[in-house]
Design an enzyme around this catalytic site. Structure first.
Site, PDB file in Angstrom:
ATOM      1  N   ILE A 265     -11.529   4.999  -1.758  1.00 37.37           N
ATOM      2  CA  ILE A 265     -12.981   5.220  -1.901  1.00 37.37           C
ATOM      3  C   ILE A 265     -13.395   6.479  -1.146  1.00 37.37           C
ATOM      4  CG2 ILE A 265     -15.268   4.167  -1.723  1.00 37.37           C
ATOM      5  CD1 ILE A 265     -13.844   1.426  -1.685  1.00 37.37           C
TER       6      ILE A 265
ATOM      7  N   ASP B 282      -8.081  11.211   8.742  1.00 37.99           N
ATOM      8  CA  ASP B 282      -7.268  10.076   8.273  1.00 37.99           C
ATOM      9  C   ASP B 282      -5.963  10.110   9.057  1.00 37.99           C
ATOM     10  OD1 ASP B 282      -7.523   8.470   5.226  1.00 37.99           O
ATOM     11  OD2 ASP B 282      -5.731   8.167   6.477  1.00 37.99           O
TER      12      ASP B 282
ATOM     13  N   ASN C 226      -2.167   4.787   4.978  1.00 41.05           N
ATOM     14  CA  ASN C 226      -2.126   4.191   3.629  1.00 41.05           C
ATOM     15  C   ASN C 226      -2.435   5.244   2.570  1.00 41.05           C
ATOM     16  OD1 ASN C 226      -1.792   2.038   1.889  1.00 41.05           O
ATOM     17  ND2 ASN C 226      -3.918   1.358   2.032  1.00 41.05           N
TER      18      ASN C 226
ATOM     19  N   SER D   1     -18.046  -5.362   2.601  1.00 41.32           N
ATOM     20  CA  SER D   1     -17.453  -5.999   1.423  1.00 41.32           C
ATOM     21  C   SER D   1     -18.236  -7.246   1.041  1.00 41.32           C
ATOM     22  CB  SER D   1     -16.019  -6.396   1.776  1.00 41.32           C
ATOM     23  OG  SER D   1     -15.503  -7.290   0.832  1.00 41.32           O
TER      24      SER D   1
ATOM     25  N   TYR E 148      -9.180 -10.049   7.780  1.00 37.07           N
ATOM     26  CA  TYR E 148      -9.759  -8.821   7.203  1.00 37.07           C
ATOM     27  C   TYR E 148     -11.265  -9.012   6.986  1.00 37.07           C
ATOM     28  CZ  TYR E 148     -11.515  -6.029   3.334  1.00 37.07           C
ATOM     29  OH  TYR E 148     -12.320  -5.255   2.546  1.00 37.07           O
TER      30      TYR E 148
ATOM     31  N   LYS F 174     -14.926  -7.341   8.794  1.00 34.92           N
ATOM     32  CA  LYS F 174     -16.112  -6.761   8.124  1.00 34.92           C
ATOM     33  C   LYS F 174     -17.382  -7.392   8.697  1.00 34.92           C
ATOM     34  CE  LYS F 174     -14.008  -3.847   5.507  1.00 34.92           C
ATOM     35  NZ  LYS F 174     -14.063  -2.426   5.886  1.00 34.92           N
TER      36      LYS F 174
ATOM     37  N   PHE G 174     -18.556  -4.723  -4.206  1.00 38.23           N
ATOM     38  CA  PHE G 174     -17.924  -5.762  -5.015  1.00 38.23           C
ATOM     39  C   PHE G 174     -16.518  -5.229  -5.365  1.00 38.23           C
ATOM     40  CE2 PHE G 174     -20.863  -9.282  -5.175  1.00 38.23           C
ATOM     41  CZ  PHE G 174     -21.797  -8.766  -4.310  1.00 38.23           C
ATOM     42  N   ASN G 175     -16.039  -5.236  -6.578  1.00 35.37           N
ATOM     43  CA  ASN G 175     -14.630  -4.864  -6.797  1.00 35.37           C
ATOM     44  C   ASN G 175     -14.501  -3.437  -7.334  1.00 35.37           C
ATOM     45  OD1 ASN G 175     -14.675  -7.816  -6.630  1.00 35.37           O
ATOM     46  ND2 ASN G 175     -12.524  -7.670  -7.172  1.00 35.37           N
TER      47      ASN G 175
ATOM     48  N   ARG H 223      -4.413 -18.417  -7.407  1.00 32.90           N
ATOM     49  CA  ARG H 223      -3.974 -17.749  -6.171  1.00 32.90           C
ATOM     50  C   ARG H 223      -4.777 -18.353  -5.019  1.00 32.90           C
ATOM     51  NH1 ARG H 223      -4.607 -11.262  -5.738  1.00 32.90           N
ATOM     52  NH2 ARG H 223      -6.824 -11.780  -5.741  1.00 32.90           N
TER      53      ARG H 223
ATOM     54  N   ASP I 156      -8.610 -17.562  -3.617  1.00 31.39           N
ATOM     55  CA  ASP I 156      -9.457 -16.868  -4.587  1.00 31.39           C
ATOM     56  C   ASP I 156     -10.801 -17.562  -4.748  1.00 31.39           C
ATOM     57  OD1 ASP I 156      -8.384 -14.504  -5.447  1.00 31.39           O
ATOM     58  OD2 ASP I 156      -7.261 -15.373  -7.124  1.00 31.39           O
TER      59      ASP I 156
HETATM   60  N1  UFG Z   1      -5.870 -11.377 -10.414  1.00 28.95           N
HETATM   61  C1  UFG Z   1      -4.979 -11.842 -11.346  1.00 28.95           C
HETATM   62  N2  UFG Z   1      -3.714 -11.316 -11.341  1.00 28.95           N
HETATM   63  C2  UFG Z   1      -3.321 -10.333 -10.461  1.00 28.95           C
HETATM   64  C3  UFG Z   1      -4.265  -9.867  -9.509  1.00 28.95           C
HETATM   65  C4  UFG Z   1      -5.525 -10.419  -9.505  1.00 28.95           C
HETATM   66  O1  UFG Z   1      -5.292 -12.709 -12.161  1.00 28.95           O
HETATM   67  O2  UFG Z   1      -2.167  -9.916 -10.512  1.00 28.95           O
HETATM   68  C5  UFG Z   1      -7.243 -11.921 -10.428  1.00 28.95           C
HETATM   69  C6  UFG Z   1      -7.625 -12.612  -9.121  1.00 28.95           C
HETATM   70  O3  UFG Z   1      -7.240 -13.957  -9.153  1.00 28.95           O
HETATM   71  C7  UFG Z   1      -9.123 -12.418  -9.120  1.00 28.95           C
HETATM   72  C8  UFG Z   1      -9.339 -11.097  -9.872  1.00 28.95           C
HETATM   73  O4  UFG Z   1      -8.136 -10.860 -10.558  1.00 28.95           O
HETATM   74  O5  UFG Z   1      -9.723 -13.426  -9.870  1.00 28.95           O
HETATM   75  C9  UFG Z   1      -9.602  -9.938  -8.929  1.00 28.95           C
HETATM   76  O6  UFG Z   1      -8.582  -9.906  -7.937  1.00 28.95           O
HETATM   77  P1  UFG Z   1      -8.415  -8.677  -6.947  1.00 28.95           P
HETATM   78  O7  UFG Z   1      -7.235  -8.982  -6.075  1.00 28.95           O
HETATM   79  O8  UFG Z   1      -8.387  -7.409  -7.719  1.00 28.95           O
HETATM   80  O9  UFG Z   1      -9.756  -8.672  -6.114  1.00 28.95           O
HETATM   81  P2  UFG Z   1     -10.390  -9.803  -5.171  1.00 28.95           P
HETATM   82  O10 UFG Z   1     -11.718 -10.120  -5.752  1.00 28.95           O
HETATM   83  O11 UFG Z   1      -9.484 -10.928  -4.935  1.00 28.95           O
HETATM   84  O12 UFG Z   1     -10.456  -9.014  -3.787  1.00 28.95           O
HETATM   85  C10 UFG Z   1     -11.382  -7.981  -3.619  1.00 28.95           C
HETATM   86  C11 UFG Z   1     -10.841  -6.928  -2.641  1.00 28.95           C
HETATM   87  C12 UFG Z   1     -10.735  -7.493  -1.256  1.00 28.95           C
HETATM   88  C13 UFG Z   1     -12.025  -8.145  -0.838  1.00 28.95           C
HETATM   89  C14 UFG Z   1     -12.453  -9.148  -1.867  1.00 28.95           C
HETATM   90  C15 UFG Z   1     -13.814  -9.686  -1.559  1.00 28.95           C
HETATM   91  O13 UFG Z   1      -9.567  -6.478  -3.052  1.00 28.95           O
HETATM   92  O14 UFG Z   1     -10.469  -6.433  -0.362  1.00 28.95           O
HETATM   93  O15 UFG Z   1     -12.544  -8.530  -3.150  1.00 28.95           O
HETATM   94  O16 UFG Z   1     -14.106 -10.770  -2.357  1.00 28.95           O
HETATM   95  F1  UFG Z   1     -11.874  -8.793   0.336  1.00 28.95           F
END
Ligand code: UFG
Length: 345
Positions: free
Chosen positions: A14, A33, A37, A129, A156, A160, A185-186, A301, A304
């Site tokens: 970002i 930086d 990462n 976040s 983590y 925040k 958000f994402n 997962r 989630d």
């Molecule tokens: N998912 C899959 N398969 C994968 C990866 C993810 O089905 O291989 C699904 C997850 O179950 C979830 C969605 O895709 O339903 C999004 O998953 P992400 O891992 O991309 O994102 P998250 O919402 O789990 O996590 C993000 C950020 C985190 C933050 C979080 C806050 O990556 O840093 O949102 O809710 F903490």
């Protein structure tokens, strides 16, 4: 004197996109930086987009004496956008000390150095976040800034929340400081030039990098984590926001804090306002790119959240900002970035 913006974590996902938007908006920038990462090639990507090198120092924000050097070298720093932090949810569960030491110390150093060097009118944009909301109850969807915060699901997420609390206390005590916390958000996608984008280390944990690597043949098959959630198609729902739209919100937040009527501490949700399921996203990716995307449904997962999406109306109204890039365009940008990574190999 011009208004220089310090961007910590400037070569991250970002951070790099935000630098481009700050430069486009006419701000002077200096980025720092520690490359924990990311790498120096991100600086080349930024230079390729803006046509010149940016001011940059390799240093660790958790090391106060090394961090202080950027303030000594650039006395015109007036704002900071603080991205520098560790961000892997799973890793933070196994190694919480790394997260508390790095994420908290970096922020504490930033605030104390800004007090020492920047004086009146200093401002900080903090990279927060939506994880602070946990799973909102149905009546709180879409999530506004007033929704109750939940105990964090991971160290983590807790960093925040703790950083937001630290900053809230600091603006109360130090009237020369203003803070804006942006709750993302994402974030997904890449710059349209495909010169910068997300660079996951190892096997991607996030959905979109996993999708693009699967389409590229690096991964065999995407696992969709659960199709038995209480959602229309059974897969989880998120609010996927284009990283370039997100970057532009940071510019607006810096501008906003220059206005006399902005409050000392403000919080904004940054999302599109639209919830999209994993299966919907898979279909939009297929249609936008024409690529095959093999997937299987696997078990849920752990940790989630079922569904969460933003009410971004405060950011729309107060920051004069909205995230309106269509999802197909965003996913195509992620795919173009993946293709470029393959070419570079
Ligand atoms: N998912 C899959 N398969 C994968 C990866 C993810 O089905 O291989 C699904 C997850 O179950 C979830 C969605 O895709 O339903 C999004 O998953 P992400 O891992 O991309 O994102 P998250 O919402 O789990 O996590 C993000 C950020 C985190 C933050 C979080 C806050 O990556 O840093 O949102 O809710 F903490």
């Amino acid at each position: 004197m011009k208004h220089r913006v310090l961007v910590t974590g400037g070569t991250g996902y970002i951070g790099s996109h935000t630098i481009v938007e700050l430069v486009n908006a006419g701000f002077d920038v200096v980025a720092v930086d520690n490359f924990s990462n990311s790498g120096p090639d991100v600086l080349e990507g930024i230079a390729g987009i803006i046509g010149r090198k940016i001011d940059f120092m390799e240093l660790d924000c958790a090391d106060r004496s090394s961090f202080s050097k950027v303030f000594m070298k650039y006395p015109d720093i007036a704002s900071a956008i603080h991205f520098a932090a560790s961000k892997a949810v799973g890793e933070s569960v196994g190694n919480p000390l790394k997260y508390y030491m790095n994420n908290l110390q970096s922020l504490l150093n930033l605030v104390s150095l800004m007090r020492e060097y920047c004086g009146e009118g200093a401002s900080i944009v903090f990279s927060s976040s939506c994880t602070v909301y946990g799973q909102p109850s149905p009546e709180n969807l879409p999530v506004s800034e007033n929704a109750p915060l939940q105990p964090a699901e991971s160290p983590y997420g807790r960093t925040k929340q703790m950083c937001e609390d630290i900053l809230r206390d600091c603006v109360k005590a130090y009237p020369e400081l203003k803070v804006t916390a942006l709750r993302y958000f994402n974030p997904i996608g890449a710059h349209p030039s495909a010169l910068i984008g997300e660079l996951p280390v190892g096997i991607p944990q996030n959905l979109v990098p996993y999708i693009t690597q699967t389409a590229a043949g690096i991964r065999k098959c995407l696992s969709v984590f659960g199709d038995d959630y209480d959602t229309p198609d059974g897969s989880c729902i998120r609010d996927y926001i284009y990283v370039v739209d997100l970057a532009k919100a940071h510019v607006q937040a810096v501008r906003r804090m220059l206005e006399a009527d902005s409050e000392a501490f403000e919080v904004f949700n940054l999302g599109t306002g639209r919830g999209v399921s994993v299966l919907e996203l898979v279909n939009v990716f297929r249609e936008a790119t024409g690529m095959d995307l093999p997937y299987v449904i696997s078990s849920r997962r752990e940790g989630d959240i079922e569904k969460v999406w933003a009410d971004p109306s405060k950011a729309n109204r107060v920051l004069g900002w909205s995230a309106d890039t269509p999802l197909d365009k965003v996913l195509l940008s992620a795919w173009n970035w993946q293709k470029r990574l393959l070419e570079k190999k």
